[in-house]
Design a protein around this motif. Structure first.
Motif, PDB file in Angstrom:
ATOM      1  N   ASN A  52     -90.601 -24.892 -16.673  1.00  0.00           N
ATOM      2  CA  ASN A  52     -89.995 -25.901 -15.795  1.00  0.00           C
ATOM      3  C   ASN A  52     -90.655 -25.920 -14.426  1.00  0.00           C
ATOM      4  OD1 ASN A  52     -87.632 -26.274 -13.518  1.00  0.00           O
ATOM      5  ND2 ASN A  52     -87.521 -27.794 -15.166  1.00  0.00           N
ATOM      6  N   ALA A  53     -90.831 -24.736 -13.843  1.00  0.00           N
ATOM      7  CA  ALA A  53     -91.372 -24.657 -12.485  1.00  0.00           C
ATOM      8  C   ALA A  53     -92.808 -25.161 -12.415  1.00  0.00           C
ATOM      9  CB  ALA A  53     -91.293 -23.215 -11.974  1.00  0.00           C
ATOM     10  N   ASP A  58     -92.531 -29.520 -14.424  1.00  0.00           N
ATOM     11  CA  ASP A  58     -91.542 -30.560 -14.141  1.00  0.00           C
ATOM     12  C   ASP A  58     -92.078 -31.620 -13.184  1.00  0.00           C
ATOM     13  OD1 ASP A  58     -88.788 -31.648 -14.248  1.00  0.00           O
ATOM     14  OD2 ASP A  58     -88.764 -31.086 -12.138  1.00  0.00           O
ATOM     15  N   LYS A  59     -92.795 -31.186 -12.145  1.00  0.00           N
ATOM     16  CA  LYS A  59     -93.388 -32.129 -11.191  1.00  0.00           C
ATOM     17  C   LYS A  59     -94.541 -31.427 -10.492  1.00  0.00           C
ATOM     18  CE  LYS A  59     -92.359 -35.252  -7.347  1.00  0.00           C
ATOM     19  NZ  LYS A  59     -91.353 -35.704  -6.360  1.00  0.00           N
ATOM     20  N   GLY A  97     -95.112 -31.631  -6.570  1.00  0.00           N
ATOM     21  CA  GLY A  97     -94.148 -31.068  -5.631  1.00  0.00           C
ATOM     22  C   GLY A  97     -94.646 -29.768  -5.019  1.00  0.00           C
ATOM     23  N   ASP A 155     -85.352 -27.745  -2.551  1.00  0.00           N
ATOM     24  CA  ASP A 155     -85.288 -29.178  -2.268  1.00  0.00           C
ATOM     25  C   ASP A 155     -83.955 -29.437  -1.577  1.00  0.00           C
ATOM     26  OD1 ASP A 155     -83.946 -31.847  -3.508  1.00  0.00           O
ATOM     27  OD2 ASP A 155     -86.087 -32.184  -3.190  1.00  0.00           O
ATOM     28  N   ASN A 183     -92.868 -27.439  -4.430  1.00  0.00           N
ATOM     29  CA  ASN A 183     -92.050 -26.374  -5.019  1.00  0.00           C
ATOM     30  C   ASN A 183     -92.459 -26.061  -6.454  1.00  0.00           C
ATOM     31  OD1 ASN A 183     -91.053 -28.650  -6.306  1.00  0.00           O
ATOM     32  ND2 ASN A 183     -89.085 -28.626  -5.244  1.00  0.00           N
ATOM     33  N   ALA A 184     -93.628 -26.550  -6.890  1.00  0.00           N
ATOM     34  CA  ALA A 184     -94.130 -26.236  -8.225  1.00  0.00           C
ATOM     35  C   ALA A 184     -94.693 -24.813  -8.246  1.00  0.00           C
ATOM     36  CB  ALA A 184     -95.207 -27.231  -8.639  1.00  0.00           C
ATOM     37  N   GLN A 213     -81.184 -30.661  -3.909  1.00  0.00           N
ATOM     38  CA  GLN A 213     -80.781 -29.644  -4.886  1.00  0.00           C
ATOM     39  C   GLN A 213     -80.028 -28.489  -4.237  1.00  0.00           C
ATOM     40  OE1 GLN A 213     -81.186 -29.830  -8.285  1.00  0.00           O
ATOM     41  NE2 GLN A 213     -81.891 -31.909  -7.894  1.00  0.00           N
ATOM     42  N   SER A 246     -85.724 -21.633 -11.387  1.00  0.00           N
ATOM     43  CA  SER A 246     -86.972 -22.337 -11.110  1.00  0.00           C
ATOM     44  C   SER A 246     -87.157 -22.621  -9.619  1.00  0.00           C
ATOM     45  CB  SER A 246     -86.980 -23.665 -11.876  1.00  0.00           C
ATOM     46  OG  SER A 246     -88.053 -24.489 -11.483  1.00  0.00           O
ATOM     47  N   THR A 247     -88.392 -22.544  -9.166  1.00  0.00           N
ATOM     48  CA  THR A 247     -88.727 -22.891  -7.779  1.00  0.00           C
ATOM     49  C   THR A 247     -88.479 -24.364  -7.487  1.00  0.00           C
ATOM     50  OG1 THR A 247     -91.037 -23.271  -8.452  1.00  0.00           O
ATOM     51  CG2 THR A 247     -90.482 -21.100  -7.553  1.00  0.00           C
ATOM     52  N   ARG A 248     -88.309 -25.176  -8.526  1.00  0.00           N
ATOM     53  CA  ARG A 248     -88.101 -26.602  -8.320  1.00  0.00           C
ATOM     54  C   ARG A 248     -86.790 -26.913  -7.600  1.00  0.00           C
ATOM     55  NH1 ARG A 248     -89.683 -30.459  -7.761  1.00  0.00           N
ATOM     56  NH2 ARG A 248     -89.053 -31.868  -9.444  1.00  0.00           N
TER      57      ARG A 248
END
Length: 399
Positions: A227-228, A231-232, A235, A356, A237-238, A359, A351-353
């Motif tokens: 996920n991290a 997912d994006k 970002g 934000d 935060n990836a 979030q 996850s680091t995602r």
């Protein structure tokens, strides 16, 4: 600039939501002009540049969330009356003039400006040339909203400057700048820090690490890493780096399993170091500096350490100070990791995602600050003010 009351600021934001909704098709069409002239070789920047109907909805939602938040200006932090009768009150206060420099991402023209405006700051926006058409129409929306409510367009100004003109503006601004926030890669941040003559709040650089401890739940580790990383990718935060503890049971098979999943199912480019380099055929790190690199791409480093302390040392040496994760079932060890890692956000088994503003419950954010002064982490509405002391006397003199 004049101190505005809350109702006036919220009226501007309500107008802005209506205007963006009415002009959404114009905004998307302007963005298409930017996309047509953009080199898609940089997929992360391209992803950040896109403005579709969902992105417009996100802009409106961001304004709505800020409108509904409490006004951060003029709130009492502390109040006391001394034995002498002198009354001292510390209150929140606007910075004054904030400049925001950012690459790609036209939505920053909305999300950053709405926060700075609600906090009663005058705003200069300097977007990248790749988003010029998008930013111009978004500035028009801001000016329309301001003028509908009897305010000057000078509250929010989009700067149309090339690199040399930007350098001159930063080093010799035409008016006093109180804070500059660069949002982008290391080159942009370094350029602003070297050039600006006022306070610079650093944000945006990721290069996030995850450490898989010997007692890690492997299913959790895989889920969080995938996920991290995927997912994006655009970002900050990836996830970019994974450190396996060499004492993890079935280490070889777990590394191979993860690498194959990332490569085959998610098309992630894999670089290896340490134990992963010994048991796989993936390319090794080209240089030691790769450990410090933020990828913003489907790319990851799988490495290894021999201890918890080595993991902490590696992360603190190479990470961008943004987000780091430990995968462990030992809550005391997780707390120790969180206390020793020098990052804005530290995680256990997540996850680091999640680094934000939305979030984390902060709401819309100007940026993720990796500075320690004046704030670290999501830079939301409450963090876009400074403070001021109000002192009331009655002929008091110091003797």
């Amino acid at each position: 600039m004049k101190l505005l009351n809350t109702n006036k600021k919220n009226d501007v934001l309500q107008s802005m939501m209506t205007i963006i909704d009415k002009r959404r098709n114009e905004i998307v069409e302007a963005n298409k002009k930017d996309l047509e002239s953009f080199n898609r070789n940089d997929q992360a920047l391209y992803d950040r540049l896109v403005v579709d109907q969902n992105k417009v909805d996100g802009m409106i939602q961001a304004i709505k969330e800020v409108k509904e938040q409490e006004d951060p200006v003029g709130n009492t932090i502390s109040e006391r009356t001394l034995d002498t009768g002198l009354k001292i009150v510390n209150k929140t206060d606007p910075f004054g003039t904030i400049m925001i420099i950012y690459e790609s991402r036209p939505d920053v023209t909305i999300e950053a400006a709405v926060l700075a405006f609600k906090a009663n700051n005058k705003i200069f926006l300097k977007g990248g040339k790749e988003a010029n058409h998008s930013n111009i129409i978004l500035e028009e929306c801001w000016h329309q909203a301001l003028e509908e409510n009897g305010l000057s367009k000078e509250w929010i100004t989009l700067l149309h400057l090339n690199r040399e003109e930007t350098r001159e503006f930063l080093s010799n601004p035409p008016e006093k700048m109180d804070l500059i926030v660069p949002r982008g890669g290391e080159k942009l941040i370094d350029f602003v820090k070297r050039t600006a003559n006022c306070a610079v709040l650093v944000s945006g650089r990721g290069n996030n690490f995850l450490y898989v401890a010997p007692d890690a739940d492997w299913d959790i580790a895989k889920k969080v890493i995938i996920n991290a990383k995927t997912d994006k990718i655009s970002g900050c935060n990836a996830l970019d780096k994974v450190l396996f503890d060499s004492h993890l049971p079935d280490l070889d098979s777990k590394i191979k399993e993860l690498a194959e999943t990332l490569e085959n199912d998610y098309k992630v480019e894999i670089l290896v170091d340490g134990k992963p380099a010994e048991i796989t055929d993936y390319p090794t790190l080209p240089t030691e500096d790769t450990w410090k690199e933020e990828f913003l791409a489907l790319k990851i480093v799988l490495g290894s350490v021999d201890s918890f302390d080595e993991a902490v040392e590696m992360i603190n040496k190479h990470s961008g100070g943004h987000s780091s994760v430990i995968i462990t079932e030992d809550h005391e060890k997780a707390l120790e990791f969180m206390q020793e890692i020098d990052c804005a956000a530290v995680y256990q088994n997540a996850s680091t995602r999640f680094t934000d503003g939305g979030q984390m419950g902060v709401g819309a954010e100007l940026a993720i600050s990796t500075d320690k002064l004046h704030h670290r982490g999501p830079l939301g509405l409450k963090q876009l003010v400074t403070n001021k002391y109000y002192v009331w006397g009655d002929g008091h003199i110091r003797e």
